[in-house]
Design a protein around this motif. Structure first.
Motif, mmCIF file in Angstrom:
data_model
loop_
_atom_site.group_PDB
_atom_site.id
_atom_site.type_symbol
_atom_site.label_atom_id
_atom_site.label_comp_id
_atom_site.label_asym_id
_atom_site.label_seq_id
_atom_site.Cartn_x
_atom_site.Cartn_y
_atom_site.Cartn_z
ATOM 1 N N PHE A 19 48.302 1.553 31.939
ATOM 2 C CA PHE A 19 47.253 0.961 32.729
ATOM 3 C C PHE A 19 45.901 0.706 31.578
ATOM 4 N N LEU A 20 46.152 1.521 30.425
ATOM 5 C CA LEU A 20 45.207 1.642 29.279
ATOM 6 C C LEU A 20 45.373 0.082 28.641
ATOM 7 N N THR A 21 46.789 -0.461 28.469
ATOM 8 C CA THR A 21 47.201 -1.436 27.703
ATOM 9 C C THR A 21 46.932 -2.721 28.764
ATOM 10 N N GLU A 22 47.211 -2.722 29.686
ATOM 11 C CA GLU A 22 47.015 -3.843 30.858
ATOM 12 C C GLU A 22 45.757 -4.078 31.221
ATOM 13 N N THR A 23 44.793 -3.247 31.325
ATOM 14 C CA THR A 23 43.656 -3.292 32.126
ATOM 15 C C THR A 23 42.437 -3.753 30.987
ATOM 16 N N PRO A 24 41.990 -4.814 31.404
ATOM 17 C CA PRO A 24 40.707 -5.545 30.248
ATOM 18 C C PRO A 24 39.739 -4.551 30.364
ATOM 19 N N PRO A 26 35.655 -3.852 29.426
ATOM 20 C CA PRO A 26 34.303 -4.657 29.210
ATOM 21 C C PRO A 26 33.797 -4.640 27.830
ATOM 22 N N SER A 27 33.306 -5.664 27.198
ATOM 23 C CA SER A 27 32.743 -5.738 26.134
ATOM 24 C C SER A 27 31.813 -4.682 25.927
ATOM 25 N N PHE A 41 39.504 9.754 16.193
ATOM 26 C CA PHE A 41 39.541 8.800 17.276
ATOM 27 C C PHE A 41 40.797 9.675 18.216
ATOM 28 N N PRO A 42 40.222 10.429 19.240
ATOM 29 C CA PRO A 42 41.083 11.169 20.110
ATOM 30 C C PRO A 42 41.483 9.935 21.062
ATOM 31 N N GLY A 43 42.677 10.238 21.378
ATOM 32 C CA GLY A 43 42.888 9.101 22.555
ATOM 33 C C GLY A 43 44.455 9.324 23.210
ATOM 34 N N ILE A 44 44.858 8.242 23.659
ATOM 35 C CA ILE A 44 46.388 8.377 24.262
ATOM 36 C C ILE A 44 47.238 7.306 23.596
ATOM 37 N N VAL A 45 48.411 7.722 23.033
ATOM 38 C CA VAL A 45 49.679 6.859 22.608
ATOM 39 C C VAL A 45 49.908 5.814 23.812
ATOM 40 N N THR A 46 49.722 4.552 23.438
ATOM 41 C CA THR A 46 50.048 3.474 24.472
ATOM 42 C C THR A 46 51.410 2.911 24.192
ATOM 43 N N LYS A 47 51.845 2.810 22.627
ATOM 44 C CA LYS A 47 52.997 2.187 22.263
ATOM 45 C C LYS A 47 53.540 2.884 21.043
ATOM 46 N N VAL A 48 54.854 3.080 20.970
ATOM 47 C CA VAL A 48 55.454 3.484 19.716
ATOM 48 C C VAL A 48 56.723 2.499 19.442
ATOM 49 N N ALA A 61 41.722 4.894 22.078
ATOM 50 C CA ALA A 61 40.674 5.871 21.948
ATOM 51 C C ALA A 61 39.470 5.161 22.328
ATOM 52 N N GLY A 62 39.175 5.719 23.769
ATOM 53 C CA GLY A 62 37.985 4.780 24.339
ATOM 54 C C GLY A 62 38.111 3.335 24.379
ATOM 55 N N PRO A 63 37.299 2.637 23.772
ATOM 56 C CA PRO A 63 37.275 1.288 23.565
ATOM 57 C C PRO A 63 37.942 0.767 22.352
ATOM 58 N N HIS A 64 38.342 1.585 21.345
ATOM 59 C CA HIS A 64 38.837 1.453 20.249
ATOM 60 C C HIS A 64 40.562 1.696 20.202
ATOM 61 N N ARG A 65 41.048 0.668 19.449
ATOM 62 C CA ARG A 65 42.394 0.836 19.406
ATOM 63 C C ARG A 65 42.855 1.235 18.005
ATOM 64 N N VAL A 66 43.290 2.108 17.981
ATOM 65 C CA VAL A 66 43.676 2.686 16.442
ATOM 66 C C VAL A 66 45.323 2.365 16.288
#
Length: 103
Positions: A19-24, A26-27, A41-48, A61-66
């Protein structure tokens, strides 16, 4: 998705990562502060993505992709999978910080 006994919705980690990777998203509004961001940056792993030697790990991590580059061995030892909670810790010997100019 399922519900807990108290009615809370439970979403499996891989479904949340998808969901996090496929959902645009907001700016984000322009920042008008003169402070550096924290480096955790705490968040959820979306891809390995792993090959024999290297792993690329994406964390939303929120609006940030690390994105982290590590050895495949380290990723295996951490057991990283999409949907896992993780913290991206940014460390660098040289970081350029820019501050928006006041109008």
């Amino acid at each position: 998705m399922r519900r807990r006994a108290g009615g809370q919705r439970m979403i499996e980690g891989p479904d949340l990562a998808r969901f996090l990777t496929e959902t645009p998203r907001p700016s984000e509004p322009e920042l008008s502060v003169a402070e550096s961001a924290r480096n955790r940056f705490p968040g959820i792993v979306t891809k390995v993505e792993k090959d024999r030697l290297v792993a690329v790990v994406h964390i939303q991590a929120g609006p940030h992709r690390v994105v982290s580059l590590m050895t495949s061995e380290a990723a295996d030892e951490l057991g990283l999978e999409p949907g896992d909670l993780a913290v991206g810790v940014v460390k660098a010997t040289n970081v350029v910080v820019e501050v928006p100019r006041g109008e």
